[in-house]
Write an enzyme that holds these catalytic residues in place. Structure first.
Site, PDB file in Angstrom:
ATOM      1  N   TYR A 161       0.835  -1.214   0.000  1.00 51.29           N
ATOM      2  CA  TYR A 161       0.000   0.000   0.000  1.00 51.29           C
ATOM      3  C   TYR A 161       0.864   1.256   0.000  1.00 51.29           C
ATOM      4  O   TYR A 161       0.660   2.177  -0.795  1.00 51.29           O
ATOM      5  CB  TYR A 161      -0.931   0.007   1.210  1.00 51.29           C
ATOM      6  CG  TYR A 161      -1.979   1.098   1.139  1.00 51.29           C
ATOM      7  CD1 TYR A 161      -3.260   0.819   0.656  1.00 51.29           C
ATOM      8  CD2 TYR A 161      -1.685   2.402   1.536  1.00 51.29           C
ATOM      9  CE1 TYR A 161      -4.215   1.811   0.572  1.00 51.29           C
ATOM     10  CE2 TYR A 161      -2.644   3.402   1.452  1.00 51.29           C
ATOM     11  CZ  TYR A 161      -3.909   3.101   0.976  1.00 51.29           C
ATOM     12  OH  TYR A 161      -4.856   4.091   0.891  1.00 51.29           O
ATOM     13  N   PHE A 191      -6.500  21.772 -23.415  1.00 55.90           N
ATOM     14  CA  PHE A 191      -7.175  20.508 -23.705  1.00 55.90           C
ATOM     15  C   PHE A 191      -8.541  20.484 -23.009  1.00 55.90           C
ATOM     16  O   PHE A 191      -8.740  21.170 -22.014  1.00 55.90           O
ATOM     17  CB  PHE A 191      -6.292  19.347 -23.238  1.00 55.90           C
ATOM     18  CG  PHE A 191      -6.889  18.015 -23.557  1.00 55.90           C
ATOM     19  CD1 PHE A 191      -7.093  17.635 -24.883  1.00 55.90           C
ATOM     20  CD2 PHE A 191      -7.277  17.147 -22.554  1.00 55.90           C
ATOM     21  CE1 PHE A 191      -7.665  16.413 -25.179  1.00 55.90           C
ATOM     22  CE2 PHE A 191      -7.847  15.916 -22.853  1.00 55.90           C
ATOM     23  CZ  PHE A 191      -8.042  15.548 -24.163  1.00 55.90           C
ATOM     24  N   ASP A 192      -9.483  19.703 -23.542  1.00 55.47           N
ATOM     25  CA  ASP A 192     -10.867  19.766 -23.026  1.00 55.47           C
ATOM     26  C   ASP A 192     -10.978  19.451 -21.532  1.00 55.47           C
ATOM     27  O   ASP A 192     -11.690  20.140 -20.805  1.00 55.47           O
ATOM     28  CB  ASP A 192     -11.840  18.904 -23.864  1.00 55.47           C
ATOM     29  CG  ASP A 192     -11.419  17.450 -23.983  1.00 55.47           C
ATOM     30  OD1 ASP A 192     -10.295  17.120 -23.597  1.00 55.47           O
ATOM     31  OD2 ASP A 192     -12.223  16.639 -24.466  1.00 55.47           O
ATOM     32  N   ASP A 238       1.526  20.833 -19.516  1.00 52.22           N
ATOM     33  CA  ASP A 238       0.618  19.720 -19.763  1.00 52.22           C
ATOM     34  C   ASP A 238       1.381  18.814 -20.727  1.00 52.22           C
ATOM     35  O   ASP A 238       1.394  19.035 -21.932  1.00 52.22           O
ATOM     36  CB  ASP A 238      -0.698  20.229 -20.350  1.00 52.22           C
ATOM     37  CG  ASP A 238      -1.688  19.088 -20.616  1.00 52.22           C
ATOM     38  OD1 ASP A 238      -1.289  17.919 -20.506  1.00 52.22           O
ATOM     39  OD2 ASP A 238      -2.845  19.388 -20.940  1.00 52.22           O
ATOM     40  N   ALA A 280       1.400  15.514 -21.685  1.00 54.99           N
ATOM     41  CA  ALA A 280       0.950  14.205 -22.186  1.00 54.99           C
ATOM     42  C   ALA A 280       1.810  13.731 -23.364  1.00 54.99           C
ATOM     43  O   ALA A 280       2.151  12.564 -23.470  1.00 54.99           O
ATOM     44  CB  ALA A 280      -0.514  14.287 -22.596  1.00 54.99           C
ATOM     45  N   LYS A 328      -0.524   8.599 -22.988  1.00 54.89           N
ATOM     46  CA  LYS A 328      -0.005   9.048 -24.291  1.00 54.89           C
ATOM     47  C   LYS A 328       1.470   8.642 -24.390  1.00 54.89           C
ATOM     48  O   LYS A 328       1.764   7.498 -24.672  1.00 54.89           O
ATOM     49  CB  LYS A 328      -0.166  10.564 -24.456  1.00 54.89           C
ATOM     50  CG  LYS A 328      -1.441  11.199 -23.881  1.00 54.89           C
ATOM     51  CD  LYS A 328      -2.711  10.644 -24.410  1.00 54.89           C
ATOM     52  CE  LYS A 328      -4.009  11.177 -23.802  1.00 54.89           C
ATOM     53  NZ  LYS A 328      -4.096  12.467 -23.217  1.00 54.89           N
ATOM     54  N   HIS A 380     -19.475  16.038 -25.414  1.00 53.91           N
ATOM     55  CA  HIS A 380     -19.183  15.240 -26.606  1.00 53.91           C
ATOM     56  C   HIS A 380     -19.144  13.739 -26.320  1.00 53.91           C
ATOM     57  O   HIS A 380     -19.347  12.931 -27.201  1.00 53.91           O
ATOM     58  CB  HIS A 380     -17.855  15.678 -27.222  1.00 53.91           C
ATOM     59  CG  HIS A 380     -16.709  15.688 -26.265  1.00 53.91           C
ATOM     60  ND1 HIS A 380     -16.610  16.607 -25.245  1.00 53.91           N
ATOM     61  CD2 HIS A 380     -15.638  14.880 -26.144  1.00 53.91           C
ATOM     62  CE1 HIS A 380     -15.516  16.370 -24.556  1.00 53.91           C
ATOM     63  NE2 HIS A 380     -14.906  15.326 -25.076  1.00 53.91           N
TER      64      HIS A 380
HETATM   65  C1  LIG Z   1      -5.303  13.235 -22.629  1.00 55.11           C
HETATM   66  C2  LIG Z   1      -4.921  14.559 -22.204  1.00 55.11           C
HETATM   67  C3  LIG Z   1      -5.214  15.028 -20.916  1.00 55.11           C
HETATM   68  C4  LIG Z   1      -6.063  14.262 -19.938  1.00 55.11           C
HETATM   69  O1  LIG Z   1      -5.531  13.028 -19.641  1.00 55.11           O
HETATM   70  P1  LIG Z   1      -6.411  11.720 -19.383  1.00 55.11           P
HETATM   71  O2  LIG Z   1      -5.364  10.685 -19.095  1.00 55.11           O
HETATM   72  O3  LIG Z   1      -7.206  11.441 -20.593  1.00 55.11           O
HETATM   73  O4  LIG Z   1      -7.275  11.985 -18.199  1.00 55.11           O
HETATM   74  C5  LIG Z   1      -4.760  16.289 -20.585  1.00 55.11           C
HETATM   75  N1  LIG Z   1      -4.075  17.032 -21.454  1.00 55.11           N
HETATM   76  C6  LIG Z   1      -3.771  16.615 -22.685  1.00 55.11           C
HETATM   77  C7  LIG Z   1      -3.003  17.478 -23.617  1.00 55.11           C
HETATM   78  C8  LIG Z   1      -4.198  15.380 -23.116  1.00 55.11           C
HETATM   79  O5  LIG Z   1      -3.937  14.979 -24.357  1.00 55.11           O
END
Ligand SMILES: *Cc1c(COP(=O)(O)O)cnc(C)c1O
Length: 485
Positions: free
Chosen positions: A99, A151-152, A242, A244, A285, A476
């Protein structure tokens, strides 16, 4: 520049583009092919036309709501859809499910320190988990968070905290055909104007998304990130990456930025991270795992302010909503994601689809992004108004014709203005064909190109869509539609 006929676009293409697979470039041919072999396969299947019609109808014409088993080639997202390597799968067997203090956490922490140089790592179950933790700790009602086409999920989390996202992307990014190397860059003038207007008090941080997913997978230059860091430092405003797709961004920097061509990807990753106070990561990603994410920072103060929310929302600080085995796959995947042979193949693979479609005269956002090819719906379906969601109509027809699933990145995704309740018409009305990592071959992409061409040939008969069900946030994912009469 390519708004003319398909023939004009094709001629322009011939004159300005090198053919990446020309036999004179033997070394390049090798470098663009898959740098792996396949030792496990998963059969895919095309449902009958009749069944596809039924599945689409049952899904309220929203391809998001179709079962995965009824999709032939799934280009919905590159998130968590990659194929892990044998090393990563072996890592799953090394999961330490303690844990608190799992050894896999320390492997992840070491990988993040080694590749990105951030001292503190807080695992989270995925990117939005990291955003939820960070935003809860840092954003208060009335704050603004500037950035480059958020990002959304980032935007949704900012708005959930009663803050507001302000887009400071360079204007050139709004031209889908302008061939610039770094269309994800921030406009420093716009950014400074926001800093002057709101000040440190109302700006908890600025977020730089690299590559910029909602802006077409376009990269941000190292020079731009350094300038953002310098400017933000002068105003005392922290900057968040950000990240990813930080590895894909590093590859673009190496290939496109002056003076960077000889720097190893890992060093570029370090230089990138050095511009930031903190980072949120969706490891689904560029860390090529099916689930996972983290927050990383060099600041003890930031780490202390987020870790308790981490415990509240995600789990103890050494697992963050993940199993030990997931942490291990992530630690290993981070290294595979920055491997240069892999990145050469990855970016070349995506570009292959983009060039194929463009050669056929399709309106493709240019240059191709790092993880996806984007089709310009304003040119593809010019007769469908934006509030009838041309991108969703395209996706419905692409599925009907071929079993291929793409995703709308346009007015549906953009949501409604929180003040007026009106649809926010997207600057770029796009459909994204997102390529999962190490999953599909070039031959699969040939099929996709033919499928898109089929929809192109019938585009005059395609109608728009009308919402019949609309959820209040991230609509969406679950909205339902009917065809406009
Ligand atoms: C996918 C993504 C996120 C969110 O990540 P999740 O793992 O889908 O929750 C944030 N910012 C960017 C640029 C992304 O492509």
């Amino acid at each position: 520049m390519f708004s003319g006929s398909g023939a004009a676009r094709f001629l322009t293409y011939l004159f300005i583009n090198r053919e990446p697979f020309s036999p004179a470039m033997g070394e390049e041919i090798f470098r663009d092919m898959e740098p792996f072999r396949i030792k496990m396969v998963e059969p895919i299947h095309l449902p009958s036309r009749e069944d596809r019609e039924r599945f689409l109808e049952e899904a309220g014409l929203n391809v998001f709501l179709i079962r995965g088993e009824n999709i032939l080639i799934d280009l919905l997202t590159d998130s968590g859809t990659g194929a892990m390597s044998d090393r990563q799968w072996a890592g799953l067997m090394m999961g330490d499910e303690t844990y608190a203090g799992s050894r896999n956490f320390y492997n992840l922490e070491a990988a993040v320190r080694d590749i990105l140089g951030f001292e503190y790592v807080l695992p989270c179950h995925q990117g939005r988990g990291a955003e939820n933790v960070l935003h809860t700790a840092l954003i208060k009602a009335g704050d603004v968070v500037p950035g480059n086409t958020h990002f959304d999920t980032t935007k949704a989390h900012i708005e959930h905290k009663k803050g507001r996202a302000i887009d400071c992307t360079i204007d050139e990014a709004a031209d889908p055909y302008l061939d610039l190397p770094f269309k994800g860059n921030l406009d420093l003038k716009k950014l400074e104007d926001v800093y002057k207007q709101y000040g440190r008090e109302k700006i908890p941080f600025t977020v730089v998304t690299a590559t910029c997913n909602s802006g077409g997978g376009q990269p941000v230059s190292l020079e731009n990130m350094r300038k953002v860091a310098e400017l933000s430092g002068r105003y005392g405003i922290p900057v968040c990456l950000d990240g990813a797709r930080f590895a894909e961004n590093c590859y673009f920097i190496k290939k496109r930025e002056k003076g960077m061509e000889n720097m190893p990807i890992k060093d570029i990753a370090r230089e990138t991270a050095a511009c930031f106070d903190m980072m949120t990561m969706s490891s689904k990603k560029d860390a090529i795992v099916n689930i996972g994410g983290f927050i990383a920072t060099g600041s003890r103060e930031i780490y202390d302010s987020v870790k308790n929310f981490g415990i509240l929302f995600e789990g103890f600080v050494t697992y963050g909503g993940l199993a030990g085995r997931d942490l291990e796959a992530m630690a290993r995947g981070l290294y595979e994601g920055i491997d240069e042979d892999y990145l050469t193949y990855r970016i070349g693979h995506v570009r292959y689809l983009g060039e194929k479609l463009r050669n056929m005269g399709m309106p493709v956002l240019w240059p191709p992004g790092g993880h996806a090819i984007y089709l310009d719906m304003k040119e593809f379906l010019p007769n469908i108004p934006q509030d009838q969601f041309p991108g969703m109509a395209f996706c419905a027809h692409l599925y009907l014709e071929s079993g291929v699933r793409g995703v709308e990145i346009g007015t549906l995704l953009n949501g409604r203005d929180p003040d007026t309740g009106m649809n926010r018409p997207a600057k770029l009305e796009l459909v994204r064909l997102t390529i999962p990592r190490r999953v599909y071959t070039h031959r699969h992409l040939d099929y996709v190109a033919k499928a898109v061409k089929k929809v192109w040939d019938m585009r005059d008969s395609i109608r728009g869509l009308e919402l019949t069900e609309e959820p209040p946030v991230l609509r969406h994912f679950t909205a339902r539609f009917k065809w406009v009469e």
